[in-house]
Design a protein around this motif. Structure first.
Motif, PDB file in Angstrom:
ATOM      1  N   ALA A   7       0.845  -1.194   0.000  1.00  0.00           N
ATOM      2  CA  ALA A   7       0.000   0.000   0.000  1.00  0.00           C
ATOM      3  C   ALA A   7       0.876   1.238   0.000  1.00  0.00           C
ATOM      4  CB  ALA A   7      -0.909   0.008   1.222  1.00  0.00           C
ATOM      5  N   ARG A   8       0.489   2.175  -0.822  1.00  0.00           N
ATOM      6  CA  ARG A   8       1.085   3.514  -0.802  1.00  0.00           C
ATOM      7  C   ARG A   8      -0.024   4.427  -0.313  1.00  0.00           C
ATOM      8  NH1 ARG A   8       3.454   6.957  -5.839  1.00  0.00           N
ATOM      9  NH2 ARG A   8       1.515   8.111  -5.806  1.00  0.00           N
ATOM     10  N   LEU A   9       0.109   4.911   0.898  1.00  0.00           N
ATOM     11  CA  LEU A   9      -0.945   5.684   1.535  1.00  0.00           C
ATOM     12  C   LEU A   9      -0.537   7.145   1.643  1.00  0.00           C
ATOM     13  CD1 LEU A   9      -1.742   3.137   4.377  1.00  0.00           C
ATOM     14  CD2 LEU A   9      -2.879   3.376   2.151  1.00  0.00           C
ATOM     15  N   ARG A  10      -1.469   8.044   1.314  1.00  0.00           N
ATOM     16  CA  ARG A  10      -1.202   9.479   1.369  1.00  0.00           C
ATOM     17  C   ARG A  10      -1.212   9.950   2.819  1.00  0.00           C
ATOM     18  NH1 ARG A  10      -1.656   7.100  -2.842  1.00  0.00           N
ATOM     19  NH2 ARG A  10      -1.997   8.005  -4.869  1.00  0.00           N
ATOM     20  N   GLU A  11      -0.625  11.093   3.048  1.00  0.00           N
ATOM     21  CA  GLU A  11      -0.647  11.708   4.373  1.00  0.00           C
ATOM     22  C   GLU A  11      -2.094  11.961   4.778  1.00  0.00           C
ATOM     23  OE1 GLU A  11       1.811  12.349   6.447  1.00  0.00           O
ATOM     24  OE2 GLU A  11       3.446  11.836   5.085  1.00  0.00           O
ATOM     25  N   ALA A  12      -2.375  11.800   6.053  1.00  0.00           N
ATOM     26  CA  ALA A  12      -3.730  12.029   6.551  1.00  0.00           C
ATOM     27  C   ALA A  12      -3.660  12.570   7.972  1.00  0.00           C
ATOM     28  CB  ALA A  12      -4.520  10.728   6.533  1.00  0.00           C
ATOM     29  N   ARG A  20      -8.032   2.558  15.331  1.00  0.00           N
ATOM     30  CA  ARG A  20      -8.761   1.287  15.448  1.00  0.00           C
ATOM     31  C   ARG A  20      -8.402   0.345  14.303  1.00  0.00           C
ATOM     32  NH1 ARG A  20     -13.109   4.526  16.907  1.00  0.00           N
ATOM     33  NH2 ARG A  20     -14.360   3.990  15.098  1.00  0.00           N
ATOM     34  N   TYR A  21      -8.269   0.892  13.095  1.00  0.00           N
ATOM     35  CA  TYR A  21      -7.883   0.085  11.941  1.00  0.00           C
ATOM     36  C   TYR A  21      -6.529  -0.586  12.180  1.00  0.00           C
ATOM     37  CZ  TYR A  21      -6.238  -0.952   7.208  1.00  0.00           C
ATOM     38  OH  TYR A  21      -5.726  -1.573   6.093  1.00  0.00           O
ATOM     39  N   ILE A  22      -5.538   0.201  12.602  1.00  0.00           N
ATOM     40  CA  ILE A  22      -4.192  -0.348  12.812  1.00  0.00           C
ATOM     41  C   ILE A  22      -4.212  -1.391  13.931  1.00  0.00           C
ATOM     42  CG2 ILE A  22      -1.831   0.208  13.517  1.00  0.00           C
ATOM     43  CD1 ILE A  22      -2.238   2.955  12.106  1.00  0.00           C
ATOM     44  N   MET A  40       4.984   1.899   9.186  1.00  0.00           N
ATOM     45  CA  MET A  40       5.369   3.076   9.963  1.00  0.00           C
ATOM     46  C   MET A  40       6.877   3.347   9.890  1.00  0.00           C
ATOM     47  SD  MET A  40       2.416   4.136  11.180  1.00  0.00           S
ATOM     48  CE  MET A  40       2.820   5.268  12.477  1.00  0.00           C
ATOM     49  N   ALA A  41       7.478   3.056   8.757  1.00  0.00           N
ATOM     50  CA  ALA A  41       8.912   3.277   8.578  1.00  0.00           C
ATOM     51  C   ALA A  41       9.138   4.414   7.586  1.00  0.00           C
ATOM     52  CB  ALA A  41       9.582   2.006   8.067  1.00  0.00           C
ATOM     53  N   ALA A  42      10.163   5.184   7.822  1.00  0.00           N
ATOM     54  CA  ALA A  42      10.538   6.236   6.882  1.00  0.00           C
ATOM     55  C   ALA A  42      11.072   5.587   5.608  1.00  0.00           C
ATOM     56  CB  ALA A  42      11.606   7.133   7.498  1.00  0.00           C
ATOM     57  N   HIS A  43      10.864   6.246   4.472  1.00  0.00           N
ATOM     58  CA  HIS A  43      11.417   5.738   3.222  1.00  0.00           C
ATOM     59  C   HIS A  43      12.162   6.863   2.509  1.00  0.00           C
ATOM     60  CE1 HIS A  43       7.420   7.282   1.973  1.00  0.00           C
ATOM     61  NE2 HIS A  43       8.015   7.574   0.832  1.00  0.00           N
ATOM     62  N   GLU A  44      13.133   6.469   1.727  1.00  0.00           N
ATOM     63  CA  GLU A  44      13.912   7.414   0.931  1.00  0.00           C
ATOM     64  C   GLU A  44      13.447   7.334  -0.511  1.00  0.00           C
ATOM     65  OE1 GLU A  44      18.232   7.390   1.065  1.00  0.00           O
ATOM     66  OE2 GLU A  44      18.084   6.328   2.981  1.00  0.00           O
ATOM     67  N   VAL A  45      13.055   8.457  -1.067  1.00  0.00           N
ATOM     68  CA  VAL A  45      12.678   8.492  -2.476  1.00  0.00           C
ATOM     69  C   VAL A  45      13.948   8.728  -3.280  1.00  0.00           C
ATOM     70  CG1 VAL A  45      11.303   9.669  -4.227  1.00  0.00           C
ATOM     71  CG2 VAL A  45      10.385   9.372  -1.910  1.00  0.00           C
ATOM     72  N   VAL A  55       3.210   0.559   3.249  1.00  0.00           N
ATOM     73  CA  VAL A  55       2.903  -0.593   4.100  1.00  0.00           C
ATOM     74  C   VAL A  55       3.057  -1.830   3.229  1.00  0.00           C
ATOM     75  CG1 VAL A  55       1.156  -1.778   5.487  1.00  0.00           C
ATOM     76  CG2 VAL A  55       1.274   0.737   5.498  1.00  0.00           C
ATOM     77  N   MET A  56       3.725  -2.837   3.765  1.00  0.00           N
ATOM     78  CA  MET A  56       3.923  -4.073   3.016  1.00  0.00           C
ATOM     79  C   MET A  56       3.666  -5.246   3.951  1.00  0.00           C
ATOM     80  SD  MET A  56       7.203  -4.915   0.719  1.00  0.00           S
ATOM     81  CE  MET A  56       7.435  -6.448  -0.109  1.00  0.00           C
ATOM     82  N   ILE A  57       2.786  -6.142   3.507  1.00  0.00           N
ATOM     83  CA  ILE A  57       2.449  -7.341   4.273  1.00  0.00           C
ATOM     84  C   ILE A  57       2.819  -8.540   3.413  1.00  0.00           C
ATOM     85  CG2 ILE A  57       0.597  -8.636   5.393  1.00  0.00           C
ATOM     86  CD1 ILE A  57      -0.945  -5.905   5.520  1.00  0.00           C
ATOM     87  N   GLY A  58       3.571  -9.468   3.983  1.00  0.00           N
ATOM     88  CA  GLY A  58       3.981 -10.669   3.267  1.00  0.00           C
ATOM     89  C   GLY A  58       3.037 -11.828   3.569  1.00  0.00           C
ATOM     90  N   PHE A  59       2.798 -12.651   2.554  1.00  0.00           N
ATOM     91  CA  PHE A  59       1.945 -13.837   2.661  1.00  0.00           C
ATOM     92  C   PHE A  59       2.680 -15.032   2.070  1.00  0.00           C
ATOM     93  CE2 PHE A  59      -1.021 -10.328   2.736  1.00  0.00           C
ATOM     94  CZ  PHE A  59      -1.936 -10.717   3.705  1.00  0.00           C
ATOM     95  N   PRO A  60       2.293 -16.243   2.464  1.00  0.00           N
ATOM     96  CA  PRO A  60       2.925 -17.429   1.886  1.00  0.00           C
ATOM     97  C   PRO A  60       2.698 -17.559   0.377  1.00  0.00           C
ATOM     98  CG  PRO A  60       1.686 -18.028   3.854  1.00  0.00           C
ATOM     99  CD  PRO A  60       1.366 -16.597   3.533  1.00  0.00           C
TER     100      PRO A  60
END
Length: 118
Positions: A7-12, A20-22, A40-45, A55-60
């Motif tokens: 997910a690439r989520l915009r500032e809010a 509650r979602y988190i 919730m990690a900083a990223h470098e563009v 946000v990145m979630i890994g699945f099998p």
């Protein structure tokens, strides 16, 4: 083969529904073998424009990722985020261990127009 929800989520602005979602989010993906890889990690563009958060979630596998996304548990909480944060979400299958991009290069070369004879 692993799969990922990215997910690439915009500032809010902060909102109680986002909290509650988190809080509830892990309980929706853990039954499908999912786990946070990035949150919730900083990223470098390094190139282009990438505002907001990742946000990145890994699945099998991709089936587990789809089952999570379509699950009643996730569908129930999704509006808590989407009402307050705009974003893009994708499900993508990873590559197997030892992946060799040679087949992708061959397909790319095969798609190129033929060079005129010299």
């Amino acid at each position: 083969m692993p799969a990922y929800a990215i997910a690439r989520l915009r500032e809010a602005a902060p909102h109680p529904e986002i909290a509650r979602y988190i809080e509830r989010l892990p309980g929706t993906f853990e039954p499908h073998g999912g786990r946070f890889l990035v949150h919730m990690a900083a990223h470098e563009v390094k190139e282009g424009d990438w505002p907001g958060h990742v946000v990145m979630i890994g699945f099998p596998g991709i089936e587990e990722a789809r089952a999570w996304w379509d699950s009643p548990a996730y569908r129930e909480i999704a509006p808590l985020r989407s009402r307050h944060i705009e974003g893009d979400v994708i499900l993508v299958e990873g590559v197997p261990e030892g992946y060799d991009p040679a087949a992708a290069v061959k397909a790319l070369r095969d798609a190129l127009p033929a060079a005129p004879p010299a």
